[in-house]
Write a protein that holds these residues in place. Structure first.
Motif, PDB file in Angstrom:
ATOM      1  N   LEU A  66       0.698  -1.224  -0.089  1.00 27.39           N
ATOM      2  CA  LEU A  66      -0.001   0.025   0.022  1.00 27.39           C
ATOM      3  C   LEU A  66       0.964   1.294  -0.054  1.00 27.39           C
ATOM      4  O   LEU A  66       0.522   2.345  -0.684  1.00 27.39           O
ATOM      5  CB  LEU A  66      -1.081  -0.079   1.124  1.00 27.39           C
ATOM      6  CG  LEU A  66      -2.015  -1.095   1.180  1.00 27.39           C
ATOM      7  CD1 LEU A  66      -2.747  -1.192   2.500  1.00 27.39           C
ATOM      8  CD2 LEU A  66      -3.059  -0.961   0.119  1.00 27.39           C
ATOM      9  N   ILE A  67       2.057   1.243   0.761  1.00 30.13           N
ATOM     10  CA  ILE A  67       3.079   2.374   0.649  1.00 30.13           C
ATOM     11  C   ILE A  67       3.486   2.672  -0.684  1.00 30.13           C
ATOM     12  O   ILE A  67       3.798   3.614  -1.188  1.00 30.13           O
ATOM     13  CB  ILE A  67       3.981   2.168   1.594  1.00 30.13           C
ATOM     14  CG1 ILE A  67       3.439   2.220   3.366  1.00 30.13           C
ATOM     15  CG2 ILE A  67       5.045   3.425   1.608  1.00 30.13           C
ATOM     16  CD1 ILE A  67       4.279   1.888   4.266  1.00 30.13           C
ATOM     17  N   SER A  68       3.937   1.472  -1.227  1.00 33.14           N
ATOM     18  CA  SER A  68       4.063   1.527  -2.736  1.00 33.14           C
ATOM     19  C   SER A  68       3.475   1.921  -3.724  1.00 33.14           C
ATOM     20  O   SER A  68       3.830   2.646  -4.695  1.00 33.14           O
ATOM     21  CB  SER A  68       4.938   0.231  -3.205  1.00 33.14           C
ATOM     22  OG  SER A  68       3.802  -0.529  -3.655  1.00 33.14           O
ATOM     23  N   ARG A  69       2.023   2.232  -3.393  1.00 37.55           N
ATOM     24  CA  ARG A  69       0.969   2.717  -4.066  1.00 37.55           C
ATOM     25  C   ARG A  69       0.648   4.030  -3.685  1.00 37.55           C
ATOM     26  O   ARG A  69      -0.549   4.614  -3.869  1.00 37.55           O
ATOM     27  CB  ARG A  69      -0.218   1.619  -4.371  1.00 37.55           C
ATOM     28  CG  ARG A  69       0.070   0.413  -5.132  1.00 37.55           C
ATOM     29  CD  ARG A  69       0.446   0.595  -6.535  1.00 37.55           C
ATOM     30  NE  ARG A  69       0.857  -0.341  -7.376  1.00 37.55           N
ATOM     31  CZ  ARG A  69       1.930  -1.024  -7.220  1.00 37.55           C
ATOM     32  NH1 ARG A  69       3.043  -0.631  -6.390  1.00 37.55           N
ATOM     33  NH2 ARG A  69       2.330  -2.311  -7.886  1.00 37.55           N
ATOM     34  N   GLY A  70       1.338   4.710  -2.831  1.00 34.44           N
ATOM     35  CA  GLY A  70       1.139   6.036  -2.450  1.00 34.44           C
ATOM     36  C   GLY A  70       0.020   6.274  -1.376  1.00 34.44           C
ATOM     37  O   GLY A  70      -0.060   7.276  -0.725  1.00 34.44           O
ATOM     38  N   VAL A  71       0.007   5.192  -0.435  1.00 33.39           N
ATOM     39  CA  VAL A  71      -0.828   5.174   0.866  1.00 33.39           C
ATOM     40  C   VAL A  71       0.169   5.853   1.581  1.00 33.39           C
ATOM     41  O   VAL A  71       1.385   5.264   2.139  1.00 33.39           O
ATOM     42  CB  VAL A  71      -1.534   4.006   1.304  1.00 33.39           C
ATOM     43  CG1 VAL A  71      -2.105   4.328   2.467  1.00 33.39           C
ATOM     44  CG2 VAL A  71      -2.393   3.480   0.130  1.00 33.39           C
ATOM     45  N   ASN A  72      -0.104   6.873   2.563  1.00 31.81           N
ATOM     46  CA  ASN A  72       0.791   7.677   3.445  1.00 31.81           C
ATOM     47  C   ASN A  72       1.087   6.582   4.567  1.00 31.81           C
ATOM     48  O   ASN A  72      -0.022   6.098   5.400  1.00 31.81           O
ATOM     49  CB  ASN A  72      -0.060   8.817   4.031  1.00 31.81           C
ATOM     50  CG  ASN A  72       0.885   9.659   5.033  1.00 31.81           C
ATOM     51  OD1 ASN A  72       1.947   9.080   5.717  1.00 31.81           O
ATOM     52  ND2 ASN A  72       0.974  10.849   5.045  1.00 31.81           N
ATOM     53  N   ASP A  73       2.379   6.428   4.964  1.00 35.57           N
ATOM     54  CA  ASP A  73       2.706   5.456   6.091  1.00 35.57           C
ATOM     55  C   ASP A  73       2.425   5.732   7.513  1.00 35.57           C
ATOM     56  O   ASP A  73       2.127   5.002   8.094  1.00 35.57           O
ATOM     57  CB  ASP A  73       4.226   4.835   5.867  1.00 35.57           C
ATOM     58  CG  ASP A  73       4.994   6.178   5.980  1.00 35.57           C
ATOM     59  OD1 ASP A  73       4.730   7.444   6.011  1.00 35.57           O
ATOM     60  OD2 ASP A  73       6.455   5.845   6.076  1.00 35.57           O
ATOM     61  N   ASN A  74       2.143   7.269   7.535  1.00 40.03           N
ATOM     62  CA  ASN A  74       1.531   7.840   8.719  1.00 40.03           C
ATOM     63  C   ASN A  74       0.293   7.253   9.306  1.00 40.03           C
ATOM     64  O   ASN A  74      -0.214   7.156  10.568  1.00 40.03           O
ATOM     65  CB  ASN A  74       1.565   9.104   8.709  1.00 40.03           C
ATOM     66  CG  ASN A  74       2.983   9.903   8.932  1.00 40.03           C
ATOM     67  OD1 ASN A  74       3.793   9.258   9.353  1.00 40.03           O
ATOM     68  ND2 ASN A  74       2.913  11.049   8.272  1.00 40.03           N
ATOM     69  N   ARG A  75      -0.498   6.788   8.312  1.00 46.52           N
ATOM     70  CA  ARG A  75      -2.022   6.250   8.505  1.00 46.52           C
ATOM     71  C   ARG A  75      -1.899   4.780   8.913  1.00 46.52           C
ATOM     72  O   ARG A  75      -2.921   4.262   9.201  1.00 46.52           O
ATOM     73  CB  ARG A  75      -2.694   6.352   7.374  1.00 46.52           C
ATOM     74  CG  ARG A  75      -2.864   8.106   7.026  1.00 46.52           C
ATOM     75  CD  ARG A  75      -3.713   8.077   5.825  1.00 46.52           C
ATOM     76  NE  ARG A  75      -5.032   7.591   5.548  1.00 46.52           N
ATOM     77  CZ  ARG A  75      -5.729   7.245   4.778  1.00 46.52           C
ATOM     78  NH1 ARG A  75      -5.207   7.558   3.352  1.00 46.52           N
ATOM     79  NH2 ARG A  75      -7.066   6.864   4.844  1.00 46.52           N
ATOM     80  N   LEU A  76      -0.686   3.959   8.591  1.00 44.68           N
ATOM     81  CA  LEU A  76      -0.968   2.482   8.683  1.00 44.68           C
ATOM     82  C   LEU A  76      -0.283   1.936   9.514  1.00 44.68           C
ATOM     83  O   LEU A  76       0.670   2.328  10.128  1.00 44.68           O
ATOM     84  CB  LEU A  76      -0.203   1.999   7.329  1.00 44.68           C
ATOM     85  CG  LEU A  76      -0.764   2.268   5.828  1.00 44.68           C
ATOM     86  CD1 LEU A  76       0.359   2.435   4.699  1.00 44.68           C
ATOM     87  CD2 LEU A  76      -1.798   1.309   5.862  1.00 44.68           C
ATOM     88  N   GLY A  77      -0.809   0.595   9.874  1.00 45.75           N
ATOM     89  CA  GLY A  77      -0.315  -0.025  10.950  1.00 45.75           C
ATOM     90  C   GLY A  77      -0.486  -1.758  10.661  1.00 45.75           C
ATOM     91  O   GLY A  77      -1.507  -1.945   9.447  1.00 45.75           O
ATOM     92  N   ALA A  78       0.183  -2.574  11.089  1.00 46.32           N
ATOM     93  CA  ALA A  78       0.185  -3.790  10.718  1.00 46.32           C
ATOM     94  C   ALA A  78       0.054  -4.588  12.097  1.00 46.32           C
ATOM     95  O   ALA A  78       0.625  -4.359  12.940  1.00 46.32           O
ATOM     96  CB  ALA A  78       1.381  -4.285  10.080  1.00 46.32           C
TER      97      ALA A  78
END
Length: 170
Positions: free
Chosen positions: A120-132
């Motif tokens: 998702l990060i590689s497709r432009g989703v801001n990593d600040n919004r993401l968690g795993a």
């Protein structure tokens, strides 16, 4: 104050339902409807993606090309809104795994979630919004007693989390 909050809850609900409809329409149009389900619940919009033959080979955490079109679409929809936090959650069935790379389902589920986050990060989703997060076999959505049930439990959930409480149901 309460009215403002209710209004925010209602508009957020509308936004989540709109994303849900777009995802379901995309999945249906592209033949993914058996593998992808979008659900609006208390947490927000949960996009359940069954991993078999779409995202991952059995016991692996390397993304397969088959899932690219779907994940690209998900990434585009996630980018429509820049505010909601997103948690990607990996789940497995209850069959033990003992590979060199994945000593248990914990490693497999967390690595799969992380792999989807990186995509998702590689497709432009801001990593600040993401968690795993990985939950191994702890939260099955079907019985692990059958092959069909285990297949439903092998999934990645992409959760677009609410910023407001869900609106009261009518």
């Amino acid at each position: 104050e309460a009215l403002t909050l209710l209004s925010a809850s209602v508009s957020e609900q509308d936004e989540l339902v709109g994303l849900q409809r777009k995802l379901q329409a995309y999945a249906t149009a592209h033949g993914f409807s058996n593998q992808v389900k979008a659900i609006v619940n208390r947490r927000g919009l949960v996009v359940q993606v069954l991993t078999d033959k779409l995202l991952f080979e059995s016991g692996q955490a390397t993304l397969q090309a088959a899932g690219d079109p779907l994940l690209n679409e998900v990434a585009q929809l996630l980018n429509v809104d820049q505010t909601h936090p997103i948690t990607v959650e990996g789940y497995t069935d209850n069959v033990p795994i003992h590979s060199v790379e994945f000593p248990s389902n914990w490693e497999l589920s967390t690595t799969r979630a992380t792999t989807v986050v990186q995509y998702l990060i590689s497709r432009g989703v801001n990593d600040n919004r993401l968690g795993a997060a990985g939950y191994a076999d702890l939260h099955p959505i079907a019985s692990n007693a059958t092959a069909a049930g285990r297949a439903l439990n092998r999934r990645v959930d992409i959760v677009i989390e609410r910023l407001n409480p869900p609106p009261p149901s009518n």
